[in-house]
Write a protein that holds these residues in place. Structure first.
Motif, PDB file in Angstrom:
ATOM      1  N   UNK A 166      45.240  32.962  36.771  1.00  0.00           N
ATOM      2  CA  UNK A 166      44.221  32.675  35.773  1.00  0.00           C
ATOM      3  C   UNK A 166      43.070  33.671  35.788  1.00  0.00           C
ATOM      4  N   UNK A 167      43.198  34.741  36.575  1.00  0.00           N
ATOM      5  CA  UNK A 167      42.141  35.742  36.681  1.00  0.00           C
ATOM      6  C   UNK A 167      42.041  36.538  35.388  1.00  0.00           C
ATOM      7  N   UNK A 194      44.273  42.489  37.479  1.00  0.00           N
ATOM      8  CA  UNK A 194      44.655  41.686  38.649  1.00  0.00           C
ATOM      9  C   UNK A 194      44.687  42.501  39.932  1.00  0.00           C
ATOM     10  N   UNK A 195      44.812  43.815  39.820  1.00  0.00           N
ATOM     11  CA  UNK A 195      44.792  44.653  41.016  1.00  0.00           C
ATOM     12  C   UNK A 195      43.423  44.641  41.679  1.00  0.00           C
ATOM     13  N   UNK A 196      42.386  44.367  40.916  1.00  0.00           N
ATOM     14  CA  UNK A 196      41.030  44.343  41.448  1.00  0.00           C
ATOM     15  C   UNK A 196      40.533  42.930  41.752  1.00  0.00           C
ATOM     16  N   UNK A 197      41.417  41.950  41.672  1.00  0.00           N
ATOM     17  CA  UNK A 197      41.007  40.557  41.885  1.00  0.00           C
ATOM     18  C   UNK A 197      40.516  40.318  43.308  1.00  0.00           C
ATOM     19  N   UNK A 198      41.131  40.964  44.279  1.00  0.00           N
ATOM     20  CA  UNK A 198      40.757  40.748  45.675  1.00  0.00           C
ATOM     21  C   UNK A 198      39.341  41.246  45.950  1.00  0.00           C
ATOM     22  N   UNK A 199      38.878  42.240  45.207  1.00  0.00           N
ATOM     23  CA  UNK A 199      37.547  42.804  45.411  1.00  0.00           C
ATOM     24  C   UNK A 199      36.455  42.012  44.699  1.00  0.00           C
ATOM     25  N   UNK A 200      36.842  41.124  43.800  1.00  0.00           N
ATOM     26  CA  UNK A 200      35.871  40.406  42.977  1.00  0.00           C
ATOM     27  C   UNK A 200      35.393  39.130  43.682  1.00  0.00           C
ATOM     28  N   UNK A 201      34.083  38.977  43.898  1.00  0.00           N
ATOM     29  CA  UNK A 201      33.574  37.755  44.535  1.00  0.00           C
ATOM     30  C   UNK A 201      33.815  36.494  43.696  1.00  0.00           C
ATOM     31  N   UNK A 202      33.878  36.647  42.386  1.00  0.00           N
ATOM     32  CA  UNK A 202      34.147  35.483  41.530  1.00  0.00           C
ATOM     33  C   UNK A 202      35.564  34.956  41.733  1.00  0.00           C
ATOM     34  N   UNK A 203      36.491  35.853  42.025  1.00  0.00           N
ATOM     35  CA  UNK A 203      37.857  35.434  42.314  1.00  0.00           C
ATOM     36  C   UNK A 203      37.893  34.569  43.578  1.00  0.00           C
TER      37      UNK A 203
END
Length: 85
Positions: free
Chosen positions: A48-49, A53-62
């Motif tokens: 649902x991001x 999606x490759x940058x999802x791990x770096x995002x604090x909101x994720x």
């Protein structure tokens, strides 16, 4: 809105099937619930991001969404099944 409820029902169905399988192997239910809820929260938040999606791990909101989804799944597990030992 209806898609959210359908996805929650799918998550609960997957959780119940995996829990029954692992409980038949003798794994304690508490550990099963926590692990399944954490994995499902991560997958649900990942799919649902919004964005790359490759940058999802770096995002604090994720990570916030993973934590919120994990808390909701734990509460649902407590309400409907409970952690029986």
């Amino acid at each position: 809105m209806m898609g959210f409820f359908i996805s929650i029902l799918i998550i609960l169905g997957i959780q119940i099937v995996i829990e029954i399988f692992l409980a038949s192997l003798g794994v304690p239910t508490l550990y099963i619930e926590i692990c399944i809820d954490l994995v499902l929260a991560f997958l649900f938040s990942y799919f649902n991001y919004r964005g790359n999606r490759k940058e999802a791990i770096k995002d604090p909101l994720f990570h916030r969404n993973v934590a919120i989804t994990f808390a909701i799944l734990i509460l649902i597990s407590l309400l409907f099944g409970g952690f029986y030992y």
